[in-house]
Design a protein around this motif. Sequence first.
Motif, PDB file in Angstrom:
ATOM      1  N   ASN A  61      46.088   4.030 -38.424  1.00 54.55           N
ATOM      2  CA  ASN A  61      45.963   4.107 -36.972  1.00 54.55           C
ATOM      3  C   ASN A  61      44.510   4.196 -36.521  1.00 54.55           C
ATOM      4  O   ASN A  61      44.194   3.785 -35.401  1.00 54.55           O
ATOM      5  CB  ASN A  61      46.760   5.294 -36.434  1.00 54.55           C
ATOM      6  N   VAL A  67      48.891   4.175 -28.505  1.00 53.56           N
ATOM      7  CA  VAL A  67      49.824   4.308 -29.631  1.00 53.56           C
ATOM      8  C   VAL A  67      49.090   4.786 -30.882  1.00 53.56           C
ATOM      9  O   VAL A  67      49.590   5.635 -31.633  1.00 53.56           O
ATOM     10  CB  VAL A  67      50.545   2.973 -29.897  1.00 53.56           C
ATOM     11  N   SER A  68      47.905   4.259 -31.114  1.00 50.95           N
ATOM     12  CA  SER A  68      47.121   4.665 -32.280  1.00 50.95           C
ATOM     13  C   SER A  68      46.743   6.143 -32.195  1.00 50.95           C
ATOM     14  O   SER A  68      46.812   6.874 -33.200  1.00 50.95           O
ATOM     15  CB  SER A  68      45.848   3.811 -32.388  1.00 50.95           C
ATOM     16  N   ALA A  80      48.392   8.459 -30.616  1.00 50.29           N
ATOM     17  CA  ALA A  80      49.616   9.224 -30.854  1.00 50.29           C
ATOM     18  C   ALA A  80      49.907   9.328 -32.350  1.00 50.29           C
ATOM     19  O   ALA A  80      50.282  10.397 -32.856  1.00 50.29           O
ATOM     20  CB  ALA A  80      50.793   8.571 -30.131  1.00 50.29           C
ATOM     21  N   GLY A  81      49.714   8.215 -33.061  1.00 51.46           N
ATOM     22  CA  GLY A  81      49.940   8.229 -34.506  1.00 51.46           C
ATOM     23  C   GLY A  81      48.946   9.115 -35.235  1.00 51.46           C
ATOM     24  O   GLY A  81      49.323   9.839 -36.166  1.00 51.46           O
ATOM     25  N   LEU A 119      55.229  14.269 -31.214  1.00 49.92           N
ATOM     26  CA  LEU A 119      54.360  13.138 -30.887  1.00 49.92           C
ATOM     27  C   LEU A 119      54.536  12.027 -31.917  1.00 49.92           C
ATOM     28  O   LEU A 119      54.511  10.833 -31.578  1.00 49.92           O
ATOM     29  CB  LEU A 119      52.908  13.595 -30.834  1.00 49.92           C
ATOM     30  N   LEU A 120      54.715  12.410 -33.160  1.00 48.38           N
ATOM     31  CA  LEU A 120      54.952  11.415 -34.206  1.00 48.38           C
ATOM     32  C   LEU A 120      56.301  10.737 -33.995  1.00 48.38           C
ATOM     33  O   LEU A 120      56.444   9.545 -34.268  1.00 48.38           O
ATOM     34  CB  LEU A 120      54.911  12.087 -35.587  1.00 48.38           C
ATOM     35  N   TYR A 157      55.781   8.203 -31.360  1.00 41.39           N
ATOM     36  CA  TYR A 157      55.036   7.096 -31.975  1.00 41.39           C
ATOM     37  C   TYR A 157      55.976   6.179 -32.753  1.00 41.39           C
ATOM     38  O   TYR A 157      55.914   4.947 -32.618  1.00 41.39           O
ATOM     39  CB  TYR A 157      53.963   7.677 -32.894  1.00 41.39           C
ATOM     40  N   MET A 178      57.011   2.276 -32.006  1.00 43.67           N
ATOM     41  CA  MET A 178      56.830   1.289 -33.072  1.00 43.67           C
ATOM     42  C   MET A 178      58.129   0.534 -33.339  1.00 43.67           C
ATOM     43  O   MET A 178      58.123  -0.691 -33.536  1.00 43.67           O
ATOM     44  CB  MET A 178      56.359   1.985 -34.347  1.00 43.67           C
ATOM     45  N   TYR A 218      55.431   1.526 -40.098  1.00 48.29           N
ATOM     46  CA  TYR A 218      56.602   2.279 -39.628  1.00 48.29           C
ATOM     47  C   TYR A 218      57.261   3.043 -40.774  1.00 48.29           C
ATOM     48  O   TYR A 218      57.661   4.204 -40.616  1.00 48.29           O
ATOM     49  CB  TYR A 218      57.603   1.313 -38.992  1.00 48.29           C
ATOM     50  N   GLY A 241      55.131   5.894 -41.626  1.00 42.74           N
ATOM     51  CA  GLY A 241      55.241   6.879 -40.549  1.00 42.74           C
ATOM     52  C   GLY A 241      56.516   7.685 -40.649  1.00 42.74           C
ATOM     53  O   GLY A 241      56.521   8.887 -40.341  1.00 42.74           O
TER      54      GLY A 241
END
Length: 269
Positions: free
Chosen positions: A13, A56-57, A59-60, A71-72, A75, A79, A249, A252
């Motif tokens: 990210n 988005v980045s 948040a990741g 938050l993840l 994210y 995604m 993803y 993540g």
Amino acid sequence: MGRCSNNLVTILNIITLLLSIPIIAGGVWLSRQANTECERFLDKPVIALGVFILVVSLAGIIGSCFRVTWLLWVYLFVMFVLILLLTAFTIFAFVVTNKGAGESVSGRGYKEYRLGDYSNWLQKRVESNKNWNKIRSCLQDSKICQKLIDDGSNTKVEDFYQKHLSSLESGCCKPSDVCNFQYVSPTNWTPNTTSNATNPDCAAWSNDQNVLCYNCQSCKAGLLNNIKDQWRKVAILNVIFLVFLIIVYSVGCCAFRNNRNDSSYKRYP
């Protein structure tokens, strides 16, 4: 493995965050440098895309680095939706660009383009007068025929017929070969009494350098052929990007599961 997945999500990210900066800068540059409405068409979508990737980045990064589980989760949800939308668009792009191609003409270096050869969905987009008036204005502003106009009368007819014209140049800057017009210069043609009256493009042609064949069906077909080629390239890039997104993803998801496990351990020592 859990800590590794969190670190990997953070690194990936950070890379996408850094990529968003030139995208936003490019959009701002477009908005300041553009002189016409057509040139400004892409500035807002480019800026919006850059800001979206940036948010988005972030948040990741925050979700994985600081173990912010909710938050993840947001994210990963974004995604997942992005993967679905990108998959749908890629399939759609391949479907609507499956039909249509230029027709080779004997003794010519260029091809001829017919509107009916392309998908119905694409045809409807350019057959609308409202849409085409805007597109035609953009084509005129882009000066796609300028190279042929600059050549003027210096180009001999036999040399012109051997030119490798782009689909837009062939469709918009000269009359269709079936009209049998007499060549004067690349953008100046004399109507012939034996011209094909059944082809509406023959009547639509004008030697006015601001008109030419911008109102022709062949010009619309040339545009669709250009769009087809560009969309095909975008669709191929989308497939590569989809593979990257699926990998991110998946990693993540591992980081999210790791965050939940850490929270459980803290809650029940």
